[in-house]
Design an enzyme around this catalytic site. Sequence first.
Site, PDB file in Angstrom:
ATOM      1  CG  ASP A 138      -3.938 -11.533  -3.144  1.00 54.78           C
ATOM      2  OD1 ASP A 138      -3.376 -10.445  -3.353  1.00 54.78           O
ATOM      3  OD2 ASP A 138      -5.096 -11.775  -3.518  1.00 54.78           O
ATOM      4  CG  HIS A 165      -8.905  -3.261   2.173  1.00 49.52           C
ATOM      5  ND1 HIS A 165      -8.551  -2.256   1.296  1.00 49.52           N
ATOM      6  CD2 HIS A 165      -8.932  -4.406   1.441  1.00 49.52           C
ATOM      7  CE1 HIS A 165      -8.377  -2.769   0.085  1.00 49.52           C
ATOM      8  NE2 HIS A 165      -8.592  -4.066   0.154  1.00 49.52           N
ATOM      9  NE  ARG A 204      -3.705  -2.473   0.417  1.00 50.88           N
ATOM     10  CZ  ARG A 204      -4.366  -3.100  -0.536  1.00 50.88           C
ATOM     11  NH1 ARG A 204      -4.118  -2.826  -1.813  1.00 50.88           N
ATOM     12  NH2 ARG A 204      -5.291  -3.997  -0.250  1.00 50.88           N
TER      13      ARG A 204
END
Length: 449
Positions: A306, A310, A66
């Site tokens: 993966d 969030h 991110r």
Amino acid sequence: MTSTFDLLLKGGTVFTPNGPAECDVAVSDGRIAALGSFEPRSAREVHDLKGLTVLPGVIDSQVHFREPGLEHKEDLESGTRAAVLGGVTALFEMPNTNPSTLTAEALNDKLARAEGRAWTDFAFYMGSAEENADKLAELEMLQGCSGVKVFMGSSTGSLLVEDDDSLRRVLASGRRRVAVHAEDEARLRERLSVIEEGSGSEMHPVWRDVETAVRATKRLLALSRETGRRVHVLHITTGEEVALLAEQKELVTCEVTPQHLTLSAPECYERLGALAQMNPPIRDAEHREALWEGVRQGVFDVLGSDHAPHTREEKEGTYPRIPSGMPGVQTLLPLMLDHVNAGRLTLQRLVDMTSAGPQRIFAIAGKGRIARGYDADFTVVDMDRVETIESKWLASKCGWSPFEGMKVKGWPVMTIIRGETVMQDGELLKQPCGQAIRFQETIPPRPSE
């Protein structure tokens, strides 16, 4: 007496290219110097690993950290910290940051951000898009680049290569293996009507159905044959794809995730709600069993987490506007060691998918096996240790895991990267020492002497 070696790993069961062996591993200058039997006094530092198992350093070839742009979810320091706590020594980070990784400048920015902050060794994917498709042959050869990543289904910004002509352009530009998220964007748009406002994440595998994945994978396989380009299909979720991929191993490799091997619908959506939502989705137990059969039959080349965090707040939105993805880099190894102890796969097969496999298909230089001359990367595990995955152990900024509360047997107890002991018994040692991963296809020639 002057020490011969910098580090000696004594008394463990070592997973060598010859299989498990009761031997010592000697390290000098960050590389494996020898395997055999050595006196403790021959090394400056000695780890007594009696009763423990020494694996080649685990390589996670799919994470989303991110940074830049979305650091409230994760950043390179926190993500790599989670990785080493989970026994991971090296990883490949994905390009869907903000801005997307589409240029040499964006890649170099990530490499600079990782310097002095990354706990693991690292490489970064170059994203593919309309604006850089013709430059990918040059971009994929940059130092620190793990290759090109293609999103055939929904992604961020311009990172969407949805039609065959665009995908053909990408595959025709360059020669390294291309990693692909294979979901058919046209079908996703067609099926959006199956979702009603206010429906929950249990509709996710209904909307992003089996045909969405199969159609994209079929298209990709056809274009791989047409262009002669090696491709790597990420996070396979369906039995149909396992069968297709088994027939295309000349050019095509593929990945499975611990989530898709561990969770199943509808139970995971009933229990976890949107925390179970990821792309491609968790499917029913029949598909999960087909994935396990793919593991047993050797169809899958690598295991990737993966890792796509969030925040809980973001996951509490209204479907389908809830972001898809879950953290996983720290739990990858504990989950899979538990599966080994349950008899679902062997430890040798796990090593193949987490170290030898990534090294082989991505041509990683000097990593992926415990052999003389290779980087001294080791993941030391206690196969008998029983632990419960708890939030206080998790290092990801997002602060949660779909596997919280799960009891597992098998646990990472030490992470060693290029001879530096970075994690021991859940404690971080020293300072971040990660370096850019080298690849055989991009090593510059040495100047003639």
